[in-house]
Design a protein around this motif. Structure first.
Motif, PDB file in Angstrom:
ATOM      1  N   THR A 124       0.833  -1.206   0.000  1.00 10.73           N
ATOM      2  CA  THR A 124       0.000   0.000   0.000  1.00 10.73           C
ATOM      3  C   THR A 124       0.864   1.250   0.000  1.00 10.73           C
ATOM      4  OG1 THR A 124      -1.734  -1.187   1.209  1.00 10.73           O
ATOM      5  CG2 THR A 124      -1.846   1.221   1.206  1.00 10.73           C
ATOM      6  N   ARG A 125       1.921   1.241   0.772  1.00 10.98           N
ATOM      7  CA  ARG A 125       2.835   2.395   0.802  1.00 10.98           C
ATOM      8  C   ARG A 125       3.454   2.639  -0.564  1.00 10.98           C
ATOM      9  NH1 ARG A 125       7.843   2.303   4.910  1.00 10.98           N
ATOM     10  NH2 ARG A 125       8.557   0.757   3.376  1.00 10.98           N
ATOM     11  N   ALA A 126       3.774   1.556  -1.270  1.00  8.92           N
ATOM     12  CA  ALA A 126       4.364   1.702  -2.603  1.00  8.92           C
ATOM     13  C   ALA A 126       3.344   2.162  -3.630  1.00  8.92           C
ATOM     14  CB  ALA A 126       4.981   0.375  -3.039  1.00  8.92           C
ATOM     15  N   ALA A 127       2.089   1.775  -3.455  1.00  9.68           N
ATOM     16  CA  ALA A 127       1.038   2.132  -4.414  1.00  9.68           C
ATOM     17  C   ALA A 127       0.528   3.551  -4.226  1.00  9.68           C
ATOM     18  CB  ALA A 127      -0.131   1.148  -4.280  1.00  9.68           C
ATOM     19  N   LEU A 128       0.552   4.044  -3.005  1.00 13.17           N
ATOM     20  CA  LEU A 128      -0.063   5.337  -2.701  1.00 13.17           C
ATOM     21  C   LEU A 128       0.465   6.508  -3.540  1.00 13.17           C
ATOM     22  CD1 LEU A 128      -0.634   5.273   1.164  1.00 13.17           C
ATOM     23  CD2 LEU A 128      -2.359   5.721  -0.593  1.00 13.17           C
ATOM     24  N   PRO A 129       1.764   6.628  -3.773  1.00  9.21           N
ATOM     25  CA  PRO A 129       2.215   7.786  -4.568  1.00  9.21           C
ATOM     26  C   PRO A 129       1.565   7.863  -5.937  1.00  9.21           C
ATOM     27  CG  PRO A 129       4.078   6.772  -3.459  1.00  9.21           C
ATOM     28  CD  PRO A 129       2.903   5.856  -3.249  1.00  9.21           C
ATOM     29  N   HIS A 130       1.314   6.721  -6.565  1.00 10.67           N
ATOM     30  CA  HIS A 130       0.673   6.712  -7.883  1.00 10.67           C
ATOM     31  C   HIS A 130      -0.793   7.137  -7.782  1.00 10.67           C
ATOM     32  CE1 HIS A 130       4.187   4.746  -9.655  1.00 10.67           C
ATOM     33  NE2 HIS A 130       4.226   4.008  -8.563  1.00 10.67           N
ATOM     34  N   MET A 131      -1.472   6.689  -6.744  1.00  4.53           N
ATOM     35  CA  MET A 131      -2.860   7.085  -6.544  1.00  4.53           C
ATOM     36  C   MET A 131      -2.963   8.559  -6.184  1.00  4.53           C
ATOM     37  SD  MET A 131      -4.424   3.776  -4.534  1.00  4.53           S
ATOM     38  CE  MET A 131      -4.573   2.187  -5.342  1.00  4.53           C
ATOM     39  N   LEU A 132      -2.054   9.010  -5.333  1.00 11.17           N
ATOM     40  CA  LEU A 132      -2.077  10.416  -4.941  1.00 11.17           C
ATOM     41  C   LEU A 132      -1.809  11.335  -6.131  1.00 11.17           C
ATOM     42  CD1 LEU A 132      -0.178  10.130  -1.540  1.00 11.17           C
ATOM     43  CD2 LEU A 132      -2.593  10.727  -1.853  1.00 11.17           C
ATOM     44  N   GLU A 133      -0.888  10.928  -6.996  1.00  6.63           N
ATOM     45  CA  GLU A 133      -0.604  11.727  -8.180  1.00  6.63           C
ATOM     46  C   GLU A 133      -1.812  11.812  -9.100  1.00  6.63           C
ATOM     47  OE1 GLU A 133       2.608  11.916 -11.910  1.00  6.63           O
ATOM     48  OE2 GLU A 133       2.733  10.317 -10.403  1.00  6.63           O
ATOM     49  N   ALA A 134      -2.562  10.691  -9.174  1.00  3.76           N
ATOM     50  CA  ALA A 134      -3.754  10.659 -10.027  1.00  3.76           C
ATOM     51  C   ALA A 134      -4.952  11.333  -9.375  1.00  3.76           C
ATOM     52  CB  ALA A 134      -4.106   9.213 -10.372  1.00  3.76           C
ATOM     53  N   GLY A 135      -4.891  11.534  -8.053  1.00  3.60           N
ATOM     54  CA  GLY A 135      -6.005  12.146  -7.339  1.00  3.60           C
ATOM     55  C   GLY A 135      -7.166  11.205  -7.101  1.00  3.60           C
TER      56      GLY A 135
END
Length: 275
Positions: A124-135
């Motif tokens: 989840t920690r690794a996935a979050l930056p991609h989700m946060l960038e996409a909003g």
């Protein structure tokens, strides 16, 4: 019902069999591109083959998800091959020996916590930056009745799944304003390969009898944990469900139909949680 999965990518862990495979197949059927992650490479490839045979798109990454290098590979492959990371399903997990705390050795404790709690934290920690960038982004965990009570499994598994429940709630609060939803299903008796989720009386009895027989041979008392849990599980567990029924709940929580559902721990348990 509009699912919103067309063109979306999803990582499903533990997708070589059971609930994970059923979820991967259902996501693919509804248009998602699926990254199948599992320790079992052959099983993961079989899931990919089933998806592709049905006309879907999938890729497999095999490895131990408590290894940060494997986690990085799973996320990087998803983004590179599919172009985005929209949905994460933290489903992979292992059971314990149903041991009470005094009987849990260091190896069992560390392995169960590492696979059931640390691995989904890392992914989840690794996935979050991609989700946060996409909003936007959706995360679904597979928790357990053992995350709601102390009478569904042994100490190590119970502690790990209580940790999962806390992780889900923390994520839901911390990232709701960034467009990320986090929820969990709570399976009870499910027809999968994991003993703790099967809750079949004959398997529980066999576990207790085997441990008791060894204990008698060693001249000591029988196993405390399985003995305490056996009758509770037989009485309260309810009807065993299929992996497909559990997967349907995962897919629903990830869908746009559940767009305002966040921080929910959803029992899929034939009423066990109501007992």
């Amino acid at each position: 019902m509009t699912t919103g999965f067309e063109g979306r990518s999803v990582i499903v862990t533990g997708a070589a069999s059971g609930i994970g495979r059923a979820a991967a197949l259902q996501f693919a059927e509804q248009g998602a591109k699926v990254l199948v992650a599992d320790l079992n490479q052959d099983g993961a490839e079989e899931t990919v083959k089933a998806i592709e045979t049905a006309g879907g798109t999938a890729r497999a990454v095999a490895g131990d998800l408590s290894d940060p290098q494997v986690v990085d590979e799973v996320v990087a492959t998803t983004v590179q091959v599919f172009g985005s990371l929209d949905i994460l399903v933290n489903n992979a997990g292992i059971t314990d020996s149903m041991a009470a705390l005094a009987d849990v050795d260091d190896a069992e404790w560390e392995r169960v916590i590492r696979i059931n709690l640390t691995a989904p934290f890392l992914l989840t920690r690794a996935a979050l930056p991609h989700m946060l960038e996409a909003g936007r982004g959706t995360i679904v965990f597979t928790a357990s009745e053992a995350g709601l009570r102390g009478s569904a499994s042994g100490t190590a598994y119970t502690a790990s799944k209580h940790g999962v429940v806390g992780l889900v709630k923390s994520l839901a609060v911390m990232y709701r304003k960034q467009g990320i939803r986090t929820n969990a299903i709570v399976p009870a008796g499910t027809q999968t390969n994991i003993l703790a989720n099967s809750l079949e009386p004959e398997k529980i009895t066999a576990l207790v009898n085997t441990a008791s027989g060894q204990a008698q041979a060693d001249g000591v008392a029988g196993p405390h944990g399985p003995t305490v849990l056996r009758d509770i599980l037989r009485t309260n567990a309810g009807r065993r469900t299929s992996a497909e029924e559990q997967a349907a709940a995962i897919v629903f929580l990830a869908s746009s139909a559940a767009g305002k559902i966040n921080g929910v721990i959803l029992p899929v348990d034939d009423g066990w949680s109501a007992v």
